[in-house]
Design a protein around this motif. Sequence first.
Motif, PDB file in Angstrom:
ATOM      1  N   ALA A 160       0.828  -1.206   0.000  1.00  0.00           N
ATOM      2  CA  ALA A 160       0.000   0.000   0.000  1.00  0.00           C
ATOM      3  C   ALA A 160       0.864   1.259   0.000  1.00  0.00           C
ATOM      4  CB  ALA A 160      -0.927  -0.019   1.214  1.00  0.00           C
ATOM      5  N   ALA A 161       1.903   1.264   0.822  1.00  0.00           N
ATOM      6  CA  ALA A 161       2.787   2.426   0.853  1.00  0.00           C
ATOM      7  C   ALA A 161       3.514   2.610  -0.475  1.00  0.00           C
ATOM      8  CB  ALA A 161       3.795   2.268   1.995  1.00  0.00           C
ATOM      9  N   LEU A 162       3.928   1.506  -1.101  1.00  0.00           N
ATOM     10  CA  LEU A 162       4.670   1.604  -2.360  1.00  0.00           C
ATOM     11  C   LEU A 162       3.790   2.132  -3.487  1.00  0.00           C
ATOM     12  CD1 LEU A 162       7.219   1.052  -4.007  1.00  0.00           C
ATOM     13  CD2 LEU A 162       6.409  -1.294  -4.330  1.00  0.00           C
ATOM     14  N   LEU A 163       2.639   1.495  -3.712  1.00  0.00           N
ATOM     15  CA  LEU A 163       1.775   1.933  -4.807  1.00  0.00           C
ATOM     16  C   LEU A 163       1.157   3.295  -4.521  1.00  0.00           C
ATOM     17  CD1 LEU A 163      -0.041  -1.340  -5.928  1.00  0.00           C
ATOM     18  CD2 LEU A 163       2.013  -0.277  -6.831  1.00  0.00           C
ATOM     19  N   GLY A 164       0.831   3.572  -3.256  1.00  0.00           N
ATOM     20  CA  GLY A 164       0.298   4.884  -2.927  1.00  0.00           C
ATOM     21  C   GLY A 164       1.302   5.988  -3.174  1.00  0.00           C
ATOM     22  N   SER A 165       2.558   5.756  -2.816  1.00  0.00           N
ATOM     23  CA  SER A 165       3.589   6.771  -3.056  1.00  0.00           C
ATOM     24  C   SER A 165       3.859   6.956  -4.544  1.00  0.00           C
ATOM     25  CB  SER A 165       4.871   6.378  -2.326  1.00  0.00           C
ATOM     26  OG  SER A 165       5.361   5.133  -2.797  1.00  0.00           O
ATOM     27  N   ILE A 166       3.792   5.864  -5.322  1.00  0.00           N
ATOM     28  CA  ILE A 166       3.991   5.984  -6.773  1.00  0.00           C
ATOM     29  C   ILE A 166       2.864   6.819  -7.391  1.00  0.00           C
ATOM     30  CG2 ILE A 166       4.001   4.697  -8.942  1.00  0.00           C
ATOM     31  CD1 ILE A 166       5.442   2.454  -7.486  1.00  0.00           C
ATOM     32  N   PHE A 172       1.687  14.280  -8.637  1.00  0.00           N
ATOM     33  CA  PHE A 172       2.360  15.503  -8.202  1.00  0.00           C
ATOM     34  C   PHE A 172       3.123  16.140  -9.360  1.00  0.00           C
ATOM     35  CE2 PHE A 172       6.229  17.550  -6.608  1.00  0.00           C
ATOM     36  CZ  PHE A 172       5.679  18.532  -5.791  1.00  0.00           C
ATOM     37  N   PHE A 173       3.854  15.321 -10.112  1.00  0.00           N
ATOM     38  CA  PHE A 173       4.622  15.861 -11.231  1.00  0.00           C
ATOM     39  C   PHE A 173       3.726  16.262 -12.402  1.00  0.00           C
ATOM     40  CE2 PHE A 173       8.086  13.547  -9.094  1.00  0.00           C
ATOM     41  CZ  PHE A 173       9.022  14.564  -9.044  1.00  0.00           C
ATOM     42  N   LEU A 174       2.515  15.694 -12.467  1.00  0.00           N
ATOM     43  CA  LEU A 174       1.570  16.119 -13.499  1.00  0.00           C
ATOM     44  C   LEU A 174       0.921  17.455 -13.172  1.00  0.00           C
ATOM     45  CD1 LEU A 174      -0.200  12.767 -14.429  1.00  0.00           C
ATOM     46  CD2 LEU A 174       1.543  13.986 -15.733  1.00  0.00           C
ATOM     47  N   GLY A 175       1.024  17.901 -11.928  1.00  0.00           N
ATOM     48  CA  GLY A 175       0.494  19.196 -11.531  1.00  0.00           C
ATOM     49  C   GLY A 175      -1.018  19.256 -11.424  1.00  0.00           C
ATOM     50  N   VAL A 176      -1.654  18.158 -10.991  1.00  0.00           N
ATOM     51  CA  VAL A 176      -3.109  18.141 -10.861  1.00  0.00           C
ATOM     52  C   VAL A 176      -3.522  18.791  -9.547  1.00  0.00           C
ATOM     53  CG1 VAL A 176      -3.268  16.067 -12.280  1.00  0.00           C
ATOM     54  CG2 VAL A 176      -3.053  15.851  -9.808  1.00  0.00           C
ATOM     55  N   GLU A 177      -4.833  18.871  -9.342  1.00  0.00           N
ATOM     56  CA  GLU A 177      -5.359  19.451  -8.117  1.00  0.00           C
ATOM     57  C   GLU A 177      -4.973  18.588  -6.906  1.00  0.00           C
ATOM     58  OE1 GLU A 177      -6.890  22.269  -7.732  1.00  0.00           O
ATOM     59  OE2 GLU A 177      -6.832  22.739  -9.874  1.00  0.00           O
ATOM     60  N   PRO A 178      -4.829  19.240  -5.727  1.00  0.00           N
ATOM     61  CA  PRO A 178      -4.427  18.453  -4.551  1.00  0.00           C
ATOM     62  C   PRO A 178      -5.389  17.332  -4.207  1.00  0.00           C
ATOM     63  CG  PRO A 178      -4.111  20.788  -4.161  1.00  0.00           C
ATOM     64  CD  PRO A 178      -4.827  20.671  -5.465  1.00  0.00           C
ATOM     65  N   TRP A 179      -6.723  17.579  -4.349  1.00  0.00           N
ATOM     66  CA  TRP A 179      -7.666  16.524  -3.991  1.00  0.00           C
ATOM     67  C   TRP A 179      -7.557  15.328  -4.941  1.00  0.00           C
ATOM     68  CZ3 TRP A 179     -11.547  14.717  -7.140  1.00  0.00           C
ATOM     69  CH2 TRP A 179     -11.854  15.486  -8.275  1.00  0.00           C
TER      70      TRP A 179
END
Length: 312
Positions: A160-166, A172-179
């Motif tokens: 869960a931590a691995l896939l969630g962080s990916i 994050f790098f795509l620059g989408v909305e925080p939600w």
Amino acid sequence: MDQRVDLEREELPAAAKLTDLPMKWVLLTLLLCIGVSELAQRVERKHLIQVAREAGLLKEEEVSQAEKADELISEREKIQQRIKELQDRRKRAEELVNGKEEQAEDEPSIPLSMESLRAEIRRLAGDQYDNYRRFATLVALLVGGLGLILMAVFVRVLAAALLGSIAWGVTFFLGVEPWIMWSAAGAGALIGAWLAPRLLLANMLVNVAFAGMVLGGAAVGGGVYLATAHELYSIFGLGIGLVVGALLGFKFARPLFLSAVLANAAGFATLVLWLAWGDLFPHFWPVSFGGLMILDAVATRIYHRVRWGQAL
């Protein structure tokens, strides 16, 4: 069976397979690892005796007595201490004569061993050495005695931590909305926790099959070449070894992988205990390694029966 009724074995759930290790595999792994570790200790002892002999720190009768001894425990520390004292004296002499620190060409070097590494750790830890040693002992006992259970319990958390962080990093790098970013991270964590046992089983299948190819090819190809000294025959042997190794790795992927986890956890724990407490008795490594490995295997079988006994 008397009425000619076909029986079908129920497939284990993916999570249950992570702790389903037959005891015969534990015994085979235990015998193999104890033999390898005993051989490694004897090689390390021979190396240390040879260094001391070349440095002139042991007489011939002392060397013969050391070679006949079953284990070198305190003698190894004494030999390395004498080599270190000799090095210090030579360095001080070079500083007095030449005005700078130079190492003599014939100066004996101390081989890397548990004693030298343990002494360096004690020096770096200082007054907190006992506290660090108690904490390291607790961690070692938990990892060595419950290695497979910890892997089975925390595999969902790690996945869960691995896939969630990916997922979080990509959004994050795509620059989408925080939600959207945090929603994607949560979805990735849920998917990772759900698929974790299946992902680990697929990973172990690929890794063990590949390892079987490498070992089988090296063993058969190398054996044929040593026996015939013919490159063409060794290539045919290499191909046969690759196929046989892959098939064996594919067939026995799960017990081989779980046995490797069991051995690695016990080996790591034994190494930490040896660094923390030293050579408490002869054959410290095989006894400690075997005890932790047996404890882990028995605890895993009990956990498997209690956790999955009603579901099977």
